[in-house]
Design an enzyme around this catalytic site. Structure first.
Site, short mmCIF file in Angstrom:
data_model
loop_
_atom_site.label_atom_id
_atom_site.label_comp_id
_atom_site.label_asym_id
_atom_site.label_seq_id
_atom_site.Cartn_x
_atom_site.Cartn_y
_atom_site.Cartn_z
N CYS A 213 -122.89 9.51 -9.29
CA CYS A 213 -124.29 9.91 -9.45
C CYS A 213 -125.13 8.73 -9.94
O CYS A 213 -125.73 8.79 -11.01
CB CYS A 213 -124.38 11.05 -10.45
SG CYS A 213 -123.30 12.40 -10.01
N TYR B 257 -110.10 -8.72 -6.24
CA TYR B 257 -111.25 -8.39 -7.09
C TYR B 257 -111.98 -7.14 -6.60
O TYR B 257 -113.21 -7.10 -6.61
CB TYR B 257 -112.23 -9.57 -7.16
CG TYR B 257 -111.61 -10.84 -7.66
CD1 TYR B 257 -111.20 -10.96 -8.99
CD2 TYR B 257 -111.41 -11.93 -6.83
CE1 TYR B 257 -110.62 -12.11 -9.45
CE2 TYR B 257 -110.82 -13.10 -7.29
CZ TYR B 257 -110.43 -13.18 -8.60
OH TYR B 257 -109.85 -14.34 -9.07
N GLY C 139 -110.20 -20.89 -6.50
CA GLY C 139 -111.60 -20.95 -6.07
C GLY C 139 -111.83 -21.09 -4.58
O GLY C 139 -112.96 -21.28 -4.15
N GLU D 168 -103.93 -22.78 -8.02
CA GLU D 168 -103.65 -21.41 -8.50
C GLU D 168 -104.70 -20.45 -7.95
O GLU D 168 -105.45 -19.85 -8.72
CB GLU D 168 -103.60 -21.38 -10.03
CG GLU D 168 -104.77 -22.14 -10.66
CD GLU D 168 -104.86 -22.06 -12.17
OE1 GLU D 168 -103.86 -21.75 -12.82
OE2 GLU D 168 -105.97 -22.30 -12.68
N GLY E 281 -106.39 -17.08 -6.36
CA GLY E 281 -106.19 -15.64 -6.40
C GLY E 281 -106.75 -15.03 -5.13
O GLY E 281 -106.02 -14.62 -4.23
N ARG E 282 -108.07 -15.05 -5.04
CA ARG E 282 -108.78 -14.41 -3.93
C ARG E 282 -108.22 -14.78 -2.55
O ARG E 282 -107.93 -13.92 -1.72
CB ARG E 282 -110.25 -14.82 -3.98
CG ARG E 282 -111.14 -14.13 -2.95
CD ARG E 282 -112.54 -14.74 -2.92
NE ARG E 282 -113.10 -14.88 -4.24
CZ ARG E 282 -113.75 -13.91 -4.90
NH1 ARG E 282 -113.97 -12.77 -4.31
NH2 ARG E 282 -114.19 -14.12 -6.12
C1 LIG Z 1 -109.80 -16.58 -11.77
C2 LIG Z 1 -109.06 -17.83 -11.92
C3 LIG Z 1 -108.32 -18.36 -10.85
C4 LIG Z 1 -108.34 -17.76 -9.48
O1 LIG Z 1 -109.60 -17.88 -8.91
P1 LIG Z 1 -109.87 -17.50 -7.38
O2 LIG Z 1 -111.31 -17.74 -7.22
O3 LIG Z 1 -109.49 -16.07 -7.24
O4 LIG Z 1 -109.02 -18.38 -6.56
C5 LIG Z 1 -107.61 -19.51 -11.07
N1 LIG Z 1 -107.60 -20.11 -12.29
C6 LIG Z 1 -108.30 -19.64 -13.33
C7 LIG Z 1 -108.26 -20.36 -14.62
C8 LIG Z 1 -109.05 -18.49 -13.18
O5 LIG Z 1 -109.76 -18.04 -14.22
#
Ligand SMILES: *Cc1c(COP(=O)(O)O)cnc(C)c1O
Length: 401
Positions: free
Chosen positions: A348, A377, A233, A270, A272-273
């Protein structure tokens, strides 16, 4: 970095008539960024990568030696990580896990399953017993508090389909302690309450709240907590707002009494972004420039079917113009200068819009737009086959490039 990408764009146009349309992932940039993130993390913490932000196999491979493991949220993601490594720790989350996914998780030795409901926990207990496979679980908790930071995407601190409502913890613990259960082991708690939080201070406060809550539950239920997974997050700014300050965040954690008091308990993150967003680029050539009702539009080879993030969030995606000499025709090359231009794709639908009213000094057909911050994403959330245009190419920048 952008020099290298510009060079690559020019080389593309020199060797091919096909308009430029590609994702470029800077694997070395991602690795350097993660090395830097790790440097400031307190010793009690561990870093996982949530692959849903970008499940490109080359990215997973690039991160394998650096991160503790990977977070996956489906059987497809689980098997993808296992293709890259038979043994790297996997944490497996996500609502609505099917029996076959849970069975595969047991077989493929995931490190922890994030339990999203009481029914899911019952199924895990049953399947583990049938197969005589040991498994550790983290209970994913949705806190009953309204003090969590509010971001564009919130999964906790409000009614949500994610995790167990805090009030069901007792029942979950009781289930795990039932006499018939020898295979499913409680290891701790998981929280992932929001995405794209830009504020390091609020994020640190949120993590401290998690730790305080776990401390309470530990005492109430006499639990041995090995792991607290505080989720991802961490935000990325797509405009002029300052981005998430990781050094500040980890500095606050290092000073935190609650973190110091963790003892042998490990604190996982954990994201991602935050790991991949800044090191992905989406390059698309300008195919047409036109005026309509006093408004300029530039149409690119590509669009939201490749990069849906700007449409999904309703934002203007940042980009730069890479000027090129590509103009093979005998008629005049359309060109505008000092204009406000809306960037649209080849689909379109009026929804196919990546940036509204960009102020540009100059733009010509044949130039290439390089959309920055396209590593997370973007491709993975897009409707690739809508209208049947060819997919973009994928190009990777590695060490020594
Ligand atoms: C999507 C997700 C993440 C990663 O979230 P980011 O906002 O990309 O850091 C981590 N844990 C869980 C459970 C998720 O669903």
């Amino acid at each position: 970095m952008s020099r290298q990408i510009e060079r690559w764009i020019h080389e593309w146009q020199d060797r091919s008539d096909e308009p430029v349309c590609a994702y470029v992932y800077d694997l070395e940039g991602i690795r350097n960024h993660v090395r830097k993130m790790l440097e400031s993390m307190p010793e009690q913490t561990r870093l996982f990568y949530a692959i849903k932000a970008n499940p490109d196999k080359r990215i997973i491979e690039a991160l394998l030696p650096l991160v503790k493991g990977f977070e996956v949220a489906s059987i497809g993601e689980l098997l993808l990580v296992r293709e890259v490594s038979e043994s790297v720790p996997i944490v497996f989350g996500g609502p609505g896990k099917k029996d076959i996914e849970l069975e595969t998780a047991l077989e493929k030795n995931v490190a922890y399953i994030h339990v999203e409901s009481l029914l899911e926990l019952r199924k895990i207990v049953m399947l583990a017993k049938e197969r005589k496979r040991h498994i550790h679980v983290l209970l994913r908790i949705n806190l009953r508090t309204n003090t969590l930071p509010q971001t564009k995407i919130a999964m906790g601190g409000r009614p949500s389909p994610f995790g167990l409502d805090e009030s069901f913890i007792e029942e979950a613990i009781a289930l795990l302690r039932e006499e018939g259960n020898h295979y499913v082991h409680f290891a701790g708690f998981h929280f992932h309450s929001l995405s794209n939080n830009l504020q390091a201070e609020l994020h640190a406060e949120m993590v401290e709240l998690y730790l305080r809550k776990v401390e309470e539950w530990k005492r109430s239920y006499e639990l041995d907590v090995q792991v607290i997974n505080a989720g991802g997050g961490f935000g990325v700014s797509y405009d002029d707002t300052p981005g998430f300050n990781w050094q500040r965040f980890t500095g606050l954690l290092a000073e935190s009494e609650a973190v110091r008091a963790l003892g042998g308990t490990r604190l996982f993150f954990e994201p991602g972004r935050f790991i991949v967003a800044d090191h992905g680029y989406y390059a698309a050539e300008v195919i047409d420039i036109k005026q309509s009702h006093d408004q300029w539009f530039a149409v690119i080879r590509g669009g939201t079917h490749h990069n849906r993030l700007p449409a999904s969030w309703g934002h203007n995606h940042p980009f730069r113009v890479v000027p090129t000499d590509r103009w093979p025709y005998s008629f005049a090359r359309p060109e505008i200068s000092h204009a406000s231009v809306t960037i649209v794709g080849e689909l379109c639908t009026p929804k196919d819009r990546l940036h509204t009213d960009a102020q540009l000094e100059s733009l010509r057909v044949g130039d290439v737009l390089l959309f920055e911050k396209s590593g997370a994403y973007c491709w993975t959330i897009s409707h690739h086959d809508f209208l049947g245009h060819p997919h973009p190419k994928f190009h990777y920048i590695t060490e020594g490039d």
